[in-house]
Each structure stands twice: as structure tokens, then as C-alpha cells.
Write a protein that holds these residues in place. Structure first.
Motif: not given
Lengths: 151, 182
Positions: A16-23, A26-27
Motif C-alpha cells: 500500500k505504499n504511496s507511489p507519490f513523492d514531493v519536492p 516541501y513540507f
């Protein structure tokens, strides 16, 4: 995830790992960017509000004036259509008629004739004037006056 | 852990609003980001929506009556913002058709620098993108975020039974899509 069957298999690690990433970062910087945007947005309406505050009385006056004009003009048109129809354009159209009237009632003398008349008046001697006064004051009829002048 | 009632009280107080707001953003930003990201898929769009969500919270915190939890309220705003964004994009760019929008989202995902999934995960995202709106939301919230149906009920304002049915249909459709893709 290597296999389609792993998608709904909770036993498989990372299914169920999210395939998305962030720069990167970012957070960490999100709050600062958000605060900057909120500050910018709160400043903008205050400027426009100032402009609206300045323009409000002017717009209000213009609107009131327009309203008064409309309230006066339309009922007046309805009550006295003949009077109100006599507007500027009718004067412009009749201007030739007025010009003719003015011209026909005017006596035009050119400059030379006017000068001559003035000179004649000045050359009349006081003696002649006295003579005319004496003639007028003596109770003579027209025929006698004529005879006096030519004798 | 920050007490939610205390946080709401501080958010409604002008003197403490700014500090409390910053704490609240820090507390919920990541969860909301991933929730929005799974709906719109693109990072830049997610960033815009997340900022708009928190701006709405900043402006409307005084009208928040705390009948539902702060977390539920935030999720609801974020969900509505995301769906509004997709509907506007659909109307403006794709003449109102769902299929063209879904194709665009998936194509965009392939070129997205911030998508690090493999081919199977890309197929899964494609399958999710083709689901009807409600089923897509329910599937993402249940599958990725493990949100309980009781909480989902408040966020999506839908009965638990309907949510379970939506999830069941979503799983079935995704499985069929993946089988057909081979």
C-alpha cells in the motif's frame, strides 16, 4: 510492487505504499509559504477597499444626479410634450428664418457714408442752427417756411 | 499531543489565532496533502488546493461550530476543493467529459517528476483514475489512509453501508481493469 496480485495482498510489505513523492523540503517550508500568501491576500482587499471608499461618495452623487434628472425629465415630457419638444435642434433649424427677419429690419450704411453724415453734422454752424430754431418757433406754415428758405 | 478543543478555542481567539493556526497546519498538512494528491495526482495542483484549503480554514474558523471534529472539517474542505478543481478543469479544458480528464491525469502522471511508482503502481493509479468520483474517494481513503468507515461517513456525508458498497465496487473494477491489462 512487482506483481498485480500484491495490490490487494495486505501480507506483502509495501503493497500500500504511496507511489507519490514531493519536492525536497516541501513540507518544511509549507507554513511559511502559506503565511506569506495569507498576508498578501489580506493586504490586497484592503487596498481595493480604500479605492472603493474614495469612489463611493462620487459614484453616489453621480447616481443621485442621474436619478433626479430622470425623475424630472420623464414626467415633464409626459405632462408638457409641446414645450419640452422645443429643444435646441428646433432653434438651429429655424435660424434662417430669424436671420431674414433681423436683416430686413436693419439699415446698413457703409463706413464712408457714415463718416460723411457725421462731418456734415459737425460743419453745421451755430448760426444756422439758431436760424432753424427761430424758423421752427415762428408760427409759419409749410409754404411760408419754404418761401423763406428760397428767398 | 495538542488538545483539539483547546486548539479550536485558540483559533477563534484573535490574540492566539496565528500561533494556533501554524500548529494546526503543522499537524494536518501531510495527511491532507496525501489525501488531495491521490485525488488530483499532480503535485503542483495539490499544492494549490492544499493552500486554498488552509486559507478557507483561516477565513472561516469563526463559523466552525465544532459539531464535527476539526480533522473531519478539514478533510471535508480539502475533498470539496479537490473535486471542485477537477470539475472546473473538466469543464474548461475537456468540454465536460470524464474520460478525457482521466486520460489527461494518467498521462500527466507518467511525466510527473514526483511520481516514483513502478509500472504496476502506474496501472493501479490509472485504474483508480477511471473510477467514478465517489468510489475513487472511498477507495483512496480506505486503501491508502486506512480511514475508518465511521470517520468517512462524516467527511463524505454518506452512510456506512453505501461507503462499504462503494469500496467493494471499486475493488472489483480495479481488479477487472488490471486483469484486462494483463
Amino acid at each position: 510492487m512487482k506483481n498485480m496480485n500484491d495490490i490487494f495482498n495486505p501480507e506483502k510489505e509495501g503493497s500500500k505504499n504511496s507511489p507519490f513523492d514531493v519536492p525536497k523540503g516541501y513540507f518544511e517550508t509549507f507554513e511559511d509559504r502559506l503565511e506569506a500568501q495569507i498576508t498578501a491576500m489580506e493586504e490586497k482587499p484592503s487596498r481595493s477597499r480604500t479605492i472603493i471608499r474614495i469612489l463611493k461618495p462620487v459614484v453616489g452623487l453621480a447616481a443621485s444626479f442621474l436619478l433626479i434628472m430622470l425623475l424630472v425629465k420623464y414626467p415633464l415630457n409626459k405632462i408638457t410634450p409641446s414645450l419640452t419638444s422645443l429643444d435646441d435642434s428646433s432653434f438651429v433649424e429655424d435660424s434662417d428664418y430669424w436671420k431674414e427677419i433681423i436683416l430686413s429690419n436693419s439699415i446698413f450704411i457703409d463706413d464712408r457714408a457714415l463718416l460723411q453724415v457725421m462731418n456734415n453734422n459737425e460743419t453745421t454752424s451755430p448760426g444756422e442752427s439758431d436760424e432753424i430754431i427761430a424758423t421752427v418757433s415762428s408760427e409759419l406754415n409749410d409754404y411760408e417756411v419754404f418761401a423763406e428758405l428760397y428767398n | 499531543m495538542i488538545d483539539e478543543k483547546q486548539l479550536i478555542g485558540e483559533l477563534k481567539n484573535e490574540a492566539t489565532k496565528q500561533t494556533a493556526f501554524r500548529s494546526m497546519v503543522g499537524l494536518y498538512k501531510e495527511r491532507l496533502y496525501w489525501h488531495v494528491r491521490k485525488i488530483v495526482l499532480d503535485h503542483e495542483d495539490t499544492d494549490d488546493i492544499l493552500q486554498n484549503t488552509f486559507i478557507k480554514v483561516w477565513r472561516n474558523i469563526d463559523s466552525f461550530r465544532a459539531e464535527s471534529g476539526l480533522y473531519t472539517w478539514l478533510y471535508r474542505i480539502a475533498t470539496n476543493e479537490s473535486l471542485t478543481f477537477l470539475n472546473q478543469k473538466k469543464k474548461k479544458t475537456f468540454g465536460g467529459t470524464d474520460e478525457e480528464l482521466n486520460d489527461y491525469l494518467v498521462e500527466n502522471l507518467q511525466a510527473d517528476l514526483y511520481f516514483n511508482g513502478d509500472e504496476v503502481q502506474l496501472k493501479l493509479q490509472e485504474a483508480i483514475a477511471r473510477l467514478p468520483e465517489k468510489q475513487r474517494l472511498v477507495f483512496n481513503m480506505r486503501y491508502y489512509d486506512d480511514i475508518k468507515y465511521q470517520d468517512m461517513e462524516k467527511i463524505l456525508e454518506t452512510s456506512e453501508g453505501a461507503l462499504k458498497a462503494s469500496y467493494h465496487h471499486a475493488v472489483k473494477k480495479i481488479s477487472d481493469f488490471l486483469k484486462n491489462q494483463g
